[in-house]
Design a protein around this motif. Structure first.
Motif, PDB file in Angstrom:
ATOM      1  N   ILE A  35       0.848  -1.191   0.000  1.00 28.88           N
ATOM      2  CA  ILE A  35       0.000   0.000   0.000  1.00 28.88           C
ATOM      3  C   ILE A  35       0.885   1.244   0.000  1.00 28.88           C
ATOM      4  CG2 ILE A  35      -1.780   1.275   1.252  1.00 28.88           C
ATOM      5  CD1 ILE A  35      -2.664  -1.496   2.365  1.00 28.88           C
ATOM      6  N   VAL A  36       0.687   2.079  -1.018  1.00 30.74           N
ATOM      7  CA  VAL A  36       1.418   3.343  -1.150  1.00 30.74           C
ATOM      8  C   VAL A  36       0.404   4.477  -1.189  1.00 30.74           C
ATOM      9  CG1 VAL A  36       3.372   2.271  -2.346  1.00 30.74           C
ATOM     10  CG2 VAL A  36       1.470   3.164  -3.669  1.00 30.74           C
ATOM     11  N   PRO A  37       0.828   5.704  -0.889  1.00 30.87           N
ATOM     12  CA  PRO A  37      -0.114   6.830  -0.933  1.00 30.87           C
ATOM     13  C   PRO A  37      -0.760   6.957  -2.315  1.00 30.87           C
ATOM     14  CG  PRO A  37       1.893   7.496   0.179  1.00 30.87           C
ATOM     15  CD  PRO A  37       2.144   6.128  -0.406  1.00 30.87           C
ATOM     16  N   THR A  38      -2.050   7.236  -2.316  1.00 26.23           N
ATOM     17  CA  THR A  38      -2.809   7.377  -3.555  1.00 26.23           C
ATOM     18  C   THR A  38      -2.529   8.738  -4.169  1.00 26.23           C
ATOM     19  OG1 THR A  38      -4.553   5.986  -2.628  1.00 26.23           O
ATOM     20  CG2 THR A  38      -5.129   7.339  -4.542  1.00 26.23           C
ATOM     21  N   VAL A  39      -2.244   8.748  -5.466  1.00 21.65           N
ATOM     22  CA  VAL A  39      -2.060   9.985  -6.220  1.00 21.65           C
ATOM     23  C   VAL A  39      -3.283  10.129  -7.114  1.00 21.65           C
ATOM     24  CG1 VAL A  39      -0.644  11.205  -7.895  1.00 21.65           C
ATOM     25  CG2 VAL A  39       0.446   9.762  -6.159  1.00 21.65           C
ATOM     26  N   GLY A  40      -4.062  11.201  -6.910  1.00 23.81           N
ATOM     27  CA  GLY A  40      -5.291  11.377  -7.685  1.00 23.81           C
ATOM     28  C   GLY A  40      -6.358  10.439  -7.158  1.00 23.81           C
ATOM     29  N   TYR A  41      -6.614   9.349  -7.887  1.00 24.84           N
ATOM     30  CA  TYR A  41      -7.562   8.338  -7.416  1.00 24.84           C
ATOM     31  C   TYR A  41      -7.256   6.997  -8.058  1.00 24.84           C
ATOM     32  CZ  TYR A  41     -10.061   8.919 -11.850  1.00 24.84           C
ATOM     33  OH  TYR A  41     -10.388   8.957 -13.177  1.00 24.84           O
ATOM     34  N   ASN A  42      -7.709   5.950  -7.424  1.00 29.64           N
ATOM     35  CA  ASN A  42      -7.634   4.591  -7.953  1.00 29.64           C
ATOM     36  C   ASN A  42      -9.045   4.037  -7.997  1.00 29.64           C
ATOM     37  OD1 ASN A  42      -4.760   4.445  -8.047  1.00 29.64           O
ATOM     38  ND2 ASN A  42      -4.724   4.024  -5.866  1.00 29.64           N
ATOM     39  N   PHE A  43      -9.370   3.325  -9.062  1.00 24.57           N
ATOM     40  CA  PHE A  43     -10.675   2.689  -9.194  1.00 24.57           C
ATOM     41  C   PHE A  43     -10.461   1.184  -9.217  1.00 24.57           C
ATOM     42  CE2 PHE A  43     -14.269   0.967 -11.555  1.00 24.57           C
ATOM     43  CZ  PHE A  43     -15.316   1.511 -10.815  1.00 24.57           C
ATOM     44  N   ASN A  97     -21.302 -12.404  -1.722  1.00 25.56           N
ATOM     45  CA  ASN A  97     -22.259 -12.097  -2.788  1.00 25.56           C
ATOM     46  C   ASN A  97     -22.399 -10.587  -2.999  1.00 25.56           C
ATOM     47  OD1 ASN A  97     -23.519 -11.506  -0.400  1.00 25.56           O
ATOM     48  ND2 ASN A  97     -25.443 -12.532  -0.878  1.00 25.56           N
ATOM     49  N   ILE A  98     -21.377  -9.823  -2.592  1.00 30.71           N
ATOM     50  CA  ILE A  98     -21.402  -8.367  -2.749  1.00 30.71           C
ATOM     51  C   ILE A  98     -20.393  -7.948  -3.802  1.00 30.71           C
ATOM     52  CG2 ILE A  98     -21.053  -6.153  -1.596  1.00 30.71           C
ATOM     53  CD1 ILE A  98     -21.729  -7.566   1.048  1.00 30.71           C
ATOM     54  N   GLU A  99     -20.856  -7.133  -4.739  1.00 26.90           N
ATOM     55  CA  GLU A  99     -19.988  -6.564  -5.778  1.00 26.90           C
ATOM     56  C   GLU A  99     -19.574  -5.159  -5.338  1.00 26.90           C
ATOM     57  OE1 GLU A  99     -19.049  -7.979  -8.731  1.00 26.90           O
ATOM     58  OE2 GLU A  99     -20.080  -9.829  -8.151  1.00 26.90           O
ATOM     59  N   PHE A 100     -18.284  -4.888  -5.346  1.00 27.94           N
ATOM     60  CA  PHE A 100     -17.765  -3.584  -4.955  1.00 27.94           C
ATOM     61  C   PHE A 100     -17.209  -2.855  -6.182  1.00 27.94           C
ATOM     62  CE2 PHE A 100     -17.497  -5.994  -1.052  1.00 27.94           C
ATOM     63  CZ  PHE A 100     -17.807  -5.074  -0.066  1.00 27.94           C
ATOM     64  N   SER A 101     -17.530  -1.596  -6.303  1.00 30.48           N
ATOM     65  CA  SER A 101     -16.890  -0.664  -7.235  1.00 30.48           C
ATOM     66  C   SER A 101     -16.403   0.479  -6.357  1.00 30.48           C
ATOM     67  CB  SER A 101     -17.874  -0.143  -8.279  1.00 30.48           C
ATOM     68  OG  SER A 101     -18.326  -1.176  -9.092  1.00 30.48           O
ATOM     69  N   VAL A 102     -15.093   0.589  -6.212  1.00 29.45           N
ATOM     70  CA  VAL A 102     -14.522   1.508  -5.229  1.00 29.45           C
ATOM     71  C   VAL A 102     -13.619   2.513  -5.907  1.00 29.45           C
ATOM     72  CG1 VAL A 102     -13.138   1.677  -3.133  1.00 29.45           C
ATOM     73  CG2 VAL A 102     -14.555  -0.332  -3.507  1.00 29.45           C
ATOM     74  N   MET A 103     -13.856   3.784  -5.610  1.00 33.92           N
ATOM     75  CA  MET A 103     -12.954   4.844  -6.030  1.00 33.92           C
ATOM     76  C   MET A 103     -12.252   5.342  -4.780  1.00 33.92           C
ATOM     77  SD  MET A 103     -13.596   8.365  -8.137  1.00 33.92           S
ATOM     78  CE  MET A 103     -14.155   7.490  -9.590  1.00 33.92           C
ATOM     79  N   ASP A 104     -10.962   5.139  -4.728  1.00 29.00           N
ATOM     80  CA  ASP A 104     -10.131   5.544  -3.598  1.00 29.00           C
ATOM     81  C   ASP A 104      -9.525   6.897  -3.950  1.00 29.00           C
ATOM     82  OD1 ASP A 104      -8.365   5.743  -1.488  1.00 29.00           O
ATOM     83  OD2 ASP A 104      -7.130   4.037  -2.092  1.00 29.00           O
ATOM     84  N   MET A 105     -10.013   7.948  -3.293  1.00 26.92           N
ATOM     85  CA  MET A 105      -9.605   9.320  -3.615  1.00 26.92           C
ATOM     86  C   MET A 105      -8.450   9.757  -2.717  1.00 26.92           C
ATOM     87  SD  MET A 105     -11.927  10.023  -5.912  1.00 26.92           S
ATOM     88  CE  MET A 105     -11.754  11.769  -6.124  1.00 26.92           C
ATOM     89  N   ARG A 111      -8.257  17.376  -3.454  1.00 28.50           N
ATOM     90  CA  ARG A 111      -9.559  17.398  -2.782  1.00 28.50           C
ATOM     91  C   ARG A 111     -10.673  17.979  -3.644  1.00 28.50           C
ATOM     92  NH1 ARG A 111      -7.520  18.848   3.283  1.00 28.50           N
ATOM     93  NH2 ARG A 111      -6.228  16.978   3.479  1.00 28.50           N
ATOM     94  N   ASP A 112     -10.338  18.795  -4.634  1.00 27.80           N
ATOM     95  CA  ASP A 112     -11.366  19.303  -5.552  1.00 27.80           C
ATOM     96  C   ASP A 112     -12.013  18.164  -6.340  1.00 27.80           C
ATOM     97  OD1 ASP A 112     -10.951  21.896  -4.719  1.00 27.80           O
ATOM     98  OD2 ASP A 112      -9.669  22.427  -6.425  1.00 27.80           O
ATOM     99  N   LEU A 113     -11.318  17.055  -6.503  1.00 28.51           N
ATOM    100  CA  LEU A 113     -11.871  15.895  -7.216  1.00 28.51           C
ATOM    101  C   LEU A 113     -12.994  15.232  -6.431  1.00 28.51           C
ATOM    102  CD1 LEU A 113      -8.586  14.117  -8.404  1.00 28.51           C
ATOM    103  CD2 LEU A 113     -10.156  15.473  -9.802  1.00 28.51           C
ATOM    104  N   TRP A 114     -13.015  15.399  -5.111  1.00 27.40           N
ATOM    105  CA  TRP A 114     -14.003  14.715  -4.270  1.00 27.40           C
ATOM    106  C   TRP A 114     -15.422  15.047  -4.694  1.00 27.40           C
ATOM    107  CZ3 TRP A 114     -12.151  15.469   1.506  1.00 27.40           C
ATOM    108  CH2 TRP A 114     -10.927  14.830   1.678  1.00 27.40           C
ATOM    109  N   ILE A 115     -15.739  16.311  -4.840  1.00 28.58           N
ATOM    110  CA  ILE A 115     -17.103  16.740  -5.168  1.00 28.58           C
ATOM    111  C   ILE A 115     -17.496  16.261  -6.556  1.00 28.58           C
ATOM    112  CG2 ILE A 115     -18.609  18.732  -5.538  1.00 28.58           C
ATOM    113  CD1 ILE A 115     -17.870  18.202  -2.602  1.00 28.58           C
TER     114      ILE A 115
END
Length: 79
Positions: free
Chosen positions: A26-34, A41-49, A56-60
């Protein structure tokens, strides 16, 4: 998933992922990772910001129509 930098967002995602894909360093996230994966039985779609100030402007913009989890870590450096 959004939260302040170094609050553990990527670590939480890695802990949720199935064990066979859970071996990443695990390394610091730059921008975001999808990422998409299944657990049980759970499907995850995760955006790690990134929590860095400059991203932080990407969050909104990226949160429209999403279920968002905010990780709040209380460190004295942020108080």
């Amino acid at each position: 998933m959004v939260g302040l930098d170094n609050s553990g967002k990527s670590t939480i995602i890695q802990c949720i992922k199935p064990k066979k894909s859970n071996m990443e360093v695990i390394v610091p996230t730059v921008g975001y990772n999808f990422d998409q994966f299944s657990k049980g039985n759970i499907e995850f779609s995760v955006m790690d910001m990134s929590g860095s100030d400059k991203y932080r402007d990407l969050w909104i913009d990226s949160a429209n129509g999403c279920n968002v989890t905010f990780i709040d870590e209380q460190r004295e450096s942020y108080l």
